[in-house]
Design a protein around this motif. Structure first.
Motif, PDB file in Angstrom:
ATOM      1  N   ALA A  69       7.993   6.719  18.730  1.00 25.51           N
ATOM      2  CA  ALA A  69       7.012   6.344  17.705  1.00 25.51           C
ATOM      3  C   ALA A  69       7.290   7.075  16.401  1.00 25.51           C
ATOM      4  CB  ALA A  69       5.596   6.669  18.194  1.00 25.51           C
ATOM      5  N   TYR A  70       6.553   6.674  15.370  1.00 25.03           N
ATOM      6  CA  TYR A  70       6.542   7.401  14.099  1.00 25.03           C
ATOM      7  C   TYR A  70       5.102   7.461  13.587  1.00 25.03           C
ATOM      8  CZ  TYR A  70       6.662   2.644  12.084  1.00 25.03           C
ATOM      9  OH  TYR A  70       6.399   1.333  11.765  1.00 25.03           O
ATOM     10  N   VAL A  76       2.543   4.915  15.306  1.00 24.75           N
ATOM     11  CA  VAL A  76       3.044   3.567  15.571  1.00 24.75           C
ATOM     12  C   VAL A  76       4.077   3.631  16.690  1.00 24.75           C
ATOM     13  CG1 VAL A  76       4.181   1.549  14.590  1.00 24.75           C
ATOM     14  CG2 VAL A  76       2.658   2.939  13.165  1.00 24.75           C
ATOM     15  N   LYS A  77       3.753   3.020  17.811  1.00 28.20           N
ATOM     16  CA  LYS A  77       4.657   3.006  18.960  1.00 28.20           C
ATOM     17  C   LYS A  77       5.699   1.896  18.793  1.00 28.20           C
ATOM     18  CE  LYS A  77       1.158   4.887  22.079  1.00 28.20           C
ATOM     19  NZ  LYS A  77       0.405   4.707  23.353  1.00 28.20           N
ATOM     20  N   LEU A  78       6.934   2.194  19.171  1.00 30.34           N
ATOM     21  CA  LEU A  78       8.054   1.286  18.935  1.00 30.34           C
ATOM     22  C   LEU A  78       8.438   0.451  20.147  1.00 30.34           C
ATOM     23  CD1 LEU A  78      10.233   3.721  16.820  1.00 30.34           C
ATOM     24  CD2 LEU A  78       9.025   1.696  15.992  1.00 30.34           C
ATOM     25  N   GLY A  79       7.816   0.684  21.270  1.00 28.89           N
ATOM     26  CA  GLY A  79       8.068  -0.145  22.445  1.00 28.89           C
ATOM     27  C   GLY A  79       9.504  -0.064  22.928  1.00 28.89           C
ATOM     28  N   ASP A  80      10.160  -1.237  23.000  1.00 26.30           N
ATOM     29  CA  ASP A  80      11.519  -1.300  23.540  1.00 26.30           C
ATOM     30  C   ASP A  80      12.592  -0.923  22.521  1.00 26.30           C
ATOM     31  OD1 ASP A  80      10.473  -2.189  25.944  1.00 26.30           O
ATOM     32  OD2 ASP A  80      10.635  -4.314  25.373  1.00 26.30           O
ATOM     33  N   ASN A  81      12.211  -0.580  21.297  1.00 26.25           N
ATOM     34  CA  ASN A  81      13.188  -0.217  20.255  1.00 26.25           C
ATOM     35  C   ASN A  81      12.905   1.178  19.724  1.00 26.25           C
ATOM     36  OD1 ASN A  81      14.636  -2.826  20.076  1.00 26.25           O
ATOM     37  ND2 ASN A  81      12.637  -3.584  19.436  1.00 26.25           N
ATOM     38  N   PRO A  82      13.064   2.193  20.563  1.00 25.91           N
ATOM     39  CA  PRO A  82      12.768   3.564  20.120  1.00 25.91           C
ATOM     40  C   PRO A  82      13.813   4.089  19.146  1.00 25.91           C
ATOM     41  CG  PRO A  82      13.782   3.622  22.274  1.00 25.91           C
ATOM     42  CD  PRO A  82      13.589   2.159  21.931  1.00 25.91           C
ATOM     43  N   ILE A 140      10.474   2.649   6.548  1.00 23.26           N
ATOM     44  CA  ILE A 140      10.321   1.473   7.393  1.00 23.26           C
ATOM     45  C   ILE A 140      10.363   0.240   6.493  1.00 23.26           C
ATOM     46  CG2 ILE A 140       9.034   2.612   9.233  1.00 23.26           C
ATOM     47  CD1 ILE A 140       6.461   1.632   7.969  1.00 23.26           C
ATOM     48  N   ASP A 141      10.926  -0.846   7.013  1.00 19.19           N
ATOM     49  CA  ASP A 141      10.946  -2.072   6.224  1.00 19.19           C
ATOM     50  C   ASP A 141       9.601  -2.783   6.349  1.00 19.19           C
ATOM     51  OD1 ASP A 141      10.979  -3.341   8.723  1.00 19.19           O
ATOM     52  OD2 ASP A 141      13.144  -3.669   8.675  1.00 19.19           O
ATOM     53  N   GLU A 142       9.479  -3.955   5.760  1.00 17.14           N
ATOM     54  CA  GLU A 142       8.193  -4.658   5.750  1.00 17.14           C
ATOM     55  C   GLU A 142       7.750  -5.102   7.137  1.00 17.14           C
ATOM     56  OE1 GLU A 142       6.114  -5.023   2.990  1.00 17.14           O
ATOM     57  OE2 GLU A 142       7.547  -3.531   2.316  1.00 17.14           O
ATOM     58  N   ASP A 143       8.666  -5.082   8.116  1.00 20.66           N
ATOM     59  CA  ASP A 143       8.314  -5.411   9.498  1.00 20.66           C
ATOM     60  C   ASP A 143       7.996  -4.175  10.319  1.00 20.66           C
ATOM     61  OD1 ASP A 143       8.721  -8.147   9.048  1.00 20.66           O
ATOM     62  OD2 ASP A 143      10.888  -7.930   9.382  1.00 20.66           O
ATOM     63  N   GLY A 144       8.049  -3.003   9.688  1.00 24.08           N
ATOM     64  CA  GLY A 144       7.753  -1.769  10.403  1.00 24.08           C
ATOM     65  C   GLY A 144       8.919  -1.193  11.175  1.00 24.08           C
ATOM     66  N   HIS A 145      10.138  -1.709  10.951  1.00 24.15           N
ATOM     67  CA  HIS A 145      11.311  -1.203  11.673  1.00 24.15           C
ATOM     68  C   HIS A 145      11.824   0.067  10.982  1.00 24.15           C
ATOM     69  CE1 HIS A 145      14.645  -1.636  14.501  1.00 24.15           C
ATOM     70  NE2 HIS A 145      15.438  -1.231  13.524  1.00 24.15           N
ATOM     71  N   PRO A 146      12.187   1.104  11.762  1.00 25.74           N
ATOM     72  CA  PRO A 146      12.587   2.394  11.157  1.00 25.74           C
ATOM     73  C   PRO A 146      14.040   2.409  10.697  1.00 25.74           C
ATOM     74  CG  PRO A 146      12.555   2.588  13.542  1.00 25.74           C
ATOM     75  CD  PRO A 146      12.065   1.198  13.227  1.00 25.74           C
ATOM     76  N   ALA A 162       0.843  -1.200   0.000  1.00 21.34           N
ATOM     77  CA  ALA A 162       0.000   0.000   0.000  1.00 21.34           C
ATOM     78  C   ALA A 162       0.878   1.250   0.000  1.00 21.34           C
ATOM     79  CB  ALA A 162      -0.920   0.010   1.210  1.00 21.34           C
ATOM     80  N   PRO A 163       0.453   2.303  -0.706  1.00 23.75           N
ATOM     81  CA  PRO A 163       1.199   3.563  -0.658  1.00 23.75           C
ATOM     82  C   PRO A 163       0.922   4.290   0.659  1.00 23.75           C
ATOM     83  CG  PRO A 163      -0.732   3.798  -2.060  1.00 23.75           C
ATOM     84  CD  PRO A 163      -0.693   2.368  -1.644  1.00 23.75           C
ATOM     85  N   VAL A 164       1.981   4.604   1.389  1.00 18.87           N
ATOM     86  CA  VAL A 164       1.852   5.288   2.675  1.00 18.87           C
ATOM     87  C   VAL A 164       2.893   6.392   2.762  1.00 18.87           C
ATOM     88  CG1 VAL A 164       1.019   3.174   3.809  1.00 18.87           C
ATOM     89  CG2 VAL A 164       3.459   3.748   3.887  1.00 18.87           C
ATOM     90  N   ARG A 165       2.684   7.278   3.705  1.00 18.99           N
ATOM     91  CA  ARG A 165       3.704   8.263   4.063  1.00 18.99           C
ATOM     92  C   ARG A 165       4.083   8.044   5.518  1.00 18.99           C
ATOM     93  NH1 ARG A 165       5.141  12.539   0.734  1.00 18.99           N
ATOM     94  NH2 ARG A 165       3.894  12.736  -1.159  1.00 18.99           N
ATOM     95  N   VAL A 166       5.388   8.061   5.781  1.00 20.97           N
ATOM     96  CA  VAL A 166       5.893   7.836   7.131  1.00 20.97           C
ATOM     97  C   VAL A 166       6.788   8.997   7.530  1.00 20.97           C
ATOM     98  CG1 VAL A 166       5.747   5.325   7.108  1.00 20.97           C
ATOM     99  CG2 VAL A 166       7.786   6.436   6.207  1.00 20.97           C
ATOM    100  N   SER A 167       6.763   9.304   8.824  1.00 19.39           N
ATOM    101  CA  SER A 167       7.597  10.379   9.331  1.00 19.39           C
ATOM    102  C   SER A 167       7.861  10.139  10.809  1.00 19.39           C
ATOM    103  CB  SER A 167       6.901  11.736   9.139  1.00 19.39           C
ATOM    104  OG  SER A 167       7.816  12.793   9.298  1.00 19.39           O
ATOM    105  N   PRO A 168       9.098  10.275  11.255  1.00 21.07           N
ATOM    106  CA  PRO A 168       9.389  10.040  12.674  1.00 21.07           C
ATOM    107  C   PRO A 168       8.920  11.200  13.536  1.00 21.07           C
ATOM    108  CG  PRO A 168      11.350  10.817  11.575  1.00 21.07           C
ATOM    109  CD  PRO A 168      10.300  10.669  10.507  1.00 21.07           C
ATOM    110  N   LEU A 169       8.705  10.924  14.796  1.00 27.24           N
ATOM    111  CA  LEU A 169       8.511  12.012  15.742  1.00 27.24           C
ATOM    112  C   LEU A 169       9.872  12.651  16.025  1.00 27.24           C
ATOM    113  CD1 LEU A 169       6.011  10.535  18.371  1.00 27.24           C
ATOM    114  CD2 LEU A 169       5.557  11.477  16.101  1.00 27.24           C
TER     115      LEU A 169
END
Length: 636
Positions: A258-259, A272-278, A311-317, A233-240
């Motif tokens: 998050a981002y 999207v909250k990143l939990g233990d991997n900010p 972000i990759d396909e797993d949502g990692h920044p 899907a086409p999305v736009r992503v941006s970090p906080l």
């Protein structure tokens, strides 16, 4: 009272300003003079005074001892290192940033030191005796930084397109293939088409951010909003990012939690909250973990272009850092040959050749660089002289409505492609085609489709809703029934999407408006059918069938095209048969039975095809009958 002459007043003013004036008028320093300072010889003509100008800064430097010079050198080195760490220019002869840094922090100080020492030893000062040998040596040394600066200027001149042989090099930086639009661009899938632009994505992201109070008080969304393909899907992503310096100091240990993720098709936004991997490495970091500084100091000899957040396909920044190379002269022919991937969480990096970049990376080549490269090929393909004077065959990408570059993004083959129209060198209101360039591989395709520019299409769409004063987004290019089509959203003054528009590129007076994408699609394809354009697969249109006896038939010419309008005996609907696509209608008259397929629309229903009595296409039946007759004639 003694009257002061004009020259005396001038000399006095020079003395007051710090200039050491030797007032002797004779050519021979040993010649006697009277008390008035005039030469006493044989009435010879007076010589102008010898004026010696002292430079206090140069004099002071000349008087420095070795210890002072060593201390000054250490201070200069420390300042240079601190400036390098802060500004972190690449250590690369092809970088203009490097040349500016060297000019300001190295060449200029060296020139001032050498020049001042040479000046002091040449004339001598109150603290330094004249020494022609040293003056000459320092004068020669002062030429060294000047010579280095001149080399930079020569390198810049050798990078210009006017330099012999460079125009051909610029034209070949980006290789573009010419392809057929209908065969290469698949028909649009409306469940995957991005229906909002970047500005709308920013509004949606900020609105979602406002629903998380603990984030709003500490963080803000970065303005990057990179468009990528994520899980199809086409999305736009941006970090906080940290809201300010104090918020950075408070939260730096915990990192950025998050981002923002905005779906360009569904208009859904989430934080999207990143939990233990900010995120620890970002552009909002002012010191060591600033992503620009971290990557540049890790690869000091690389020249980095515009970085993007993905972000990759797993949502990692990740941070995607393209590495520039220069291919023409010292500063010209910029392209990308490597990419450094930086984990936004750990700061770990991967240095990859451009051909080894993984599939999930969408933005290895910055969009504006690709457009610049295509403009080089369009401008210089027939040489520099033609680009300036004759301009035969010179083309360029279409400009945006605000004077900036006009482009958009298209999702194709799980990659992001930069789309822009191509117009003539005079930048008129028509295009000769359009170009798609892959942001991961720089694969470039040109499609020859004459028609309206994006700006003209936007004005045409806005004209349909001028009473509402909606503004159009920059168009997307889509394939509708093998027709190249502009698709755009229409937004109100608050930036909210209210309607959608589709405009045929070849015939931009064909404008369809709808409150939803589906409604806009249906209206547009009905408009195409009304004007005799085959819309291909009719199942997606909700095509209906009708049959009955003709009670009224009339002919009219609409925008230069002939149409037959038909009413059947059992209803009030008006059916539109467009020529030349439905030429068989000319064989019908009032009272004849007829069967056909049509699309519901207002105020008339465009007919797709005329059916024979057995439900087959009338055109196909006629061709079959003609073929049978021809075969019988040949047999006879």
């Amino acid at each position: 009272m003694k009257q002061t002459s004009g020259i005396d007043a001038l000399l006095e003013a020079l003395k007051q300003s710090g200039v050491n004036v030797d007032g002797r008028f004779d050519a021979d320093a040993e010649a006697p003079s009277d008390g008035a300072g005039r030469s006493g010889g044989n009435g010879g003509g007076a010589k102008p005074p010898h004026v010696h100008m002292e430079v206090p800064f140069a004099d002071r430097m000349a008087a420095w001892g070795k210890k002072a010079l060593i201390i000054a050198a250490i201070v200069i080195v420390l300042i240079g290192l601190a400036a390098y760490w802060w500004f972190h220019p690449p250590i690369n002869i092809h970088s203009t940033d490097t040349w500016m840094f060297v000019a300001v922090f190295i060449l200029l100080p060296l020139f001032l030191v050498f020049w001042s020492k040479s000046h002091s030893y040449k004339a001598g000062t109150g603290k330094v005796e004249a020494n022609p040998g040293k003056a000459k040596a320092f004068k020669f040394a002062s030429y060294v930084p000047v010579a280095v600066a001149v080399l930079g200027v020569i390198g810049a001149i050798m990078s210009l397109s006017i330099f012999p042989g460079n125009a051909e090099k610029y034209a070949n930086v980006l290789q573009t293939d010419t392809l057929d639009f209908a065969n290469d661009i698949k028909e649009v899938n409306y469940s995957e088409i991005p229906i909002i632009d970047r500005d709308s994505a920013v509004l949606l992201g900020n609105r979602e951010m406002g629903s998380i109070p603990e984030f709003v008080s500490q963080f803000e969304i970065s303005p990057l909003y990179s468009q990528i393909n994520y899980q199809g899907a086409p999305v736009r992503v941006s970090p906080l990012g940290y809201a300010d310096l104090f918020k950075w100091f408070t939260n730096r240990e915990a990192g950025i939690p998050a981002y923002a993720l905005v779906n360009m098709t569904t208009q859904d936004a989430e934080i999207v909250k990143l939990g233990d991997n900010p995120i620890h490495y970002s552009q909002s970091e002012p010191l060591v973990r600033n992503i620009d500084r971290h990557v540049q100091l890790s690869y000091p000899f690389y020249m980095f272009d515009e970085k993007s957040f993905e972000i990759d396909e797993d949502g990692h920044p990740w941070w995607i850092c393209p590495v520039q190379t220069r291919t023409i002269g010292l500063f010209g022919g910029t392209t990308i040959n490597r990419v450094v991937l930086c984990d936004a969480t750990t700061g770990e990096t991967q240095d990859l050749a451009i051909e080894d970049v993984p599939q999930w990376v969408d933005r290895a080549y910055p969009a504006e660089l690709l457009i610049e490269q295509y403009n080089w090929s369009g401008k210089y393909k027939d040489g520099w002289l033609n680009s300036v004077f004759g301009q035969a065959g010179v083309v360029q990408t279409t400009p945006g409505t605000d004077g900036s570059l006009g482009y958009n993004y298209i999702a194709k083959d799980d990659d992001v492609w930069v789309y822009t129209g191509v117009t003539s060198a005079t930048a008129d209101n028509s295009i000769v085609g359009f170009v798609l360039v892959n942001q991961r591989s720089a694969e470039s395709h040109f499609y020859s489709v004459p028609g309206a520019t994006e700006a003209s299409a936007m004005q045409s769409a806005e004209g349909q809703v001028q009473n509402l004063r909606y503004k159009s987004t920059f168009p997307l290019l889509i394939n509708v029934s093998n027709e190249p089509t502009y698709f755009m959203a229409l937004k109100d003054d608050a930036g909210l999407v209210k309607k959608f528009a589709m405009i045929n590129i070849k015939q931009y007076q064909y404008v369809a408006i709808g409150d939803t994408v589906a409604e806009c699609q249906k209206s547009y394809q009905a408009l195409l059918a009304t004007n005799g354009v085959s819309t291909g697969d009719t199942e997606t249109l909700g095509v209906l069938e009708a049959q009955g006896k003709i009670v009224h038939i009339a002919q009219a010419v609409v925008e230069g095209n002939s149409h037959f309008y038909v009413k059947l005996e059992d209803g009030d609907n008006i059916y539109d048969f467009a020529l030349p696509g439905l030429i068989e209608i000319v064989g019908y008259k009032e009272g004849d039975p007829i069967a056909f397929k049509y699309v519901e629309a207002e105020p008339t229903n465009p007919v797709e095809e005329i059916l024979a009595a057995d439900g087959a296409s009338a055109a196909a039946t006629a061709k079959e009958a003609q073929a049978t007759g021809d075969a019988a004639g040949n047999a006879a």
